[in-house]
Scaffold this motif. Sequence first.
Motif, short mmCIF file in Angstrom:
data_model
loop_
_atom_site.label_atom_id
_atom_site.label_comp_id
_atom_site.label_asym_id
_atom_site.label_seq_id
_atom_site.Cartn_x
_atom_site.Cartn_y
_atom_site.Cartn_z
N PHE A 41 0.84 -1.20 0.00
CA PHE A 41 0.00 0.00 0.00
C PHE A 41 0.87 1.25 0.00
O PHE A 41 2.05 1.21 0.38
CB PHE A 41 -0.94 0.02 1.21
N GLY A 42 0.28 2.36 -0.42
CA GLY A 42 0.93 3.66 -0.36
C GLY A 42 -0.08 4.72 -0.05
O GLY A 42 -1.23 4.66 -0.50
N LYS A 43 0.32 5.73 0.74
CA LYS A 43 -0.60 6.80 1.14
C LYS A 43 0.16 8.12 1.26
O LYS A 43 1.21 8.20 1.92
CB LYS A 43 -1.26 6.48 2.49
N GLY A 44 -0.36 9.15 0.60
CA GLY A 44 0.18 10.49 0.75
C GLY A 44 -0.54 11.26 1.83
O GLY A 44 -1.70 10.98 2.15
N PHE A 45 0.13 12.26 2.41
CA PHE A 45 -0.45 13.04 3.51
C PHE A 45 -1.24 14.25 3.02
O PHE A 45 -1.67 15.07 3.82
CB PHE A 45 0.66 13.53 4.44
N GLY A 46 -1.42 14.38 1.68
CA GLY A 46 -2.03 15.58 1.13
C GLY A 46 -3.39 15.92 1.69
O GLY A 46 -3.75 17.09 1.80
N ASP A 47 -4.20 14.90 2.04
CA ASP A 47 -5.55 15.15 2.54
C ASP A 47 -5.67 14.91 4.04
O ASP A 47 -6.78 14.89 4.58
CB ASP A 47 -6.55 14.26 1.81
N LEU A 48 -4.54 14.76 4.73
CA LEU A 48 -4.59 14.38 6.15
C LEU A 48 -4.26 15.52 7.12
O LEU A 48 -4.70 15.48 8.26
CB LEU A 48 -3.61 13.22 6.42
N VAL A 49 -3.50 16.50 6.67
CA VAL A 49 -3.01 17.52 7.60
C VAL A 49 -3.73 18.84 7.40
O VAL A 49 -4.14 19.17 6.27
CB VAL A 49 -1.49 17.71 7.45
N PRO A 50 -3.90 19.64 8.46
CA PRO A 50 -4.59 20.93 8.35
C PRO A 50 -3.70 21.98 7.68
O PRO A 50 -2.50 21.78 7.48
CB PRO A 50 -4.86 21.29 9.81
N ASP A 51 -4.32 23.13 7.36
CA ASP A 51 -3.58 24.21 6.70
C ASP A 51 -2.43 24.72 7.55
O ASP A 51 -1.41 25.17 7.01
CB ASP A 51 -4.53 25.36 6.38
#
Length: 340
Positions: free
Chosen positions: A156-166
């Motif tokens: 599996f692979g996962k980016g943090f683009g949608d996980l962290v706040p502004d």
Amino acid sequence: MTRTIRVYTAAAASLTALFSTTQAGAHCFVGSRFFPATLAVDDPCVADELSLPTISVLKNGDDPSARQLDISGEFSKRITDDVGISIGSAFTRLRVPGGPSASGWQNLETTLKYQFLTDPEAEFVMSAGLSVEWGKTGNPSVGAEKFNVLTPTVWFGKGFGDLVPDTLSWARAFGVTGQFGYAVPTWPRTVTVAGFDPDSGFDFDVEHNPRFLVWGGTLHYNFRYLQSNVVDIGLPDFAARLIPIVEARFVTPLANRETSGFTTRGTVNPGVIWVGNYFQIGAEAIIPINRKSGRDIGWLAQLHFYLDDIFPRSVGRPIIPGVLPTTIGRPTAVSYEGGR
């Protein structure tokens, strides 16, 4: 090399050559996320690629410890857009200070992988497949066993683009990959003749061949993603292509094991990858987690070619052209200067 170490390395498949035959990943894009071809843990995508050479040096966990040099290569080919196969092996040289030396090829290894899920918006990808280490194709003097080892695996692979706040937008450039496999030797035990007594007859030595959990992961930071998708911090092109990375790969005995000498073994590998338009170069330190995994700090380096970019109309195309890998939502095209 002791029998215990030989069984361990055979069941661990690619760990036999310290990241020899399953190290290479794919030229892997998921939405705007690029997952580099990692050196120690196979990444979750399928693609057309060539890793040649991969070189590692480490004092291994044998007793006495031997200085182990591995030079390996792997060729991966897409059959369809989301199914691929790879084949590879490693040449090993073992040198024991003041003792005998040995050299030869490890067993041939093949992997069939199916990239069954790609979610561009979530920057998530997942694959499943089967790796086979083919017994009797290598040299027993460097640990190649006579039996096959089958390792069904999930990646599996996962980016943090949608996980962290502004407020932590810089952290969106982080990404992780991982794998979990179960290595099963086709021979549950190996029987050898240990000696002969005129009164009692032959004496046999029975060694159990354990089953292992083969697992690991990576954490990396993509400066190109940071500049293209978060904020342009003005890095020069060379620096923007650098991806700092930490990899970790382990094997844990689960079944059919002997009572002594079998513990979780593996290494942690901090390093960096530089990504070009048609190839990438990676270098990492090899840090054993315990005495059974090795002594001192070793090193690992790899030259990896993106065949889908070098030969887009021939070798770099799937054997059976079709649609893009299965996605949630619609497929998206991504440009990464040399990527698809």
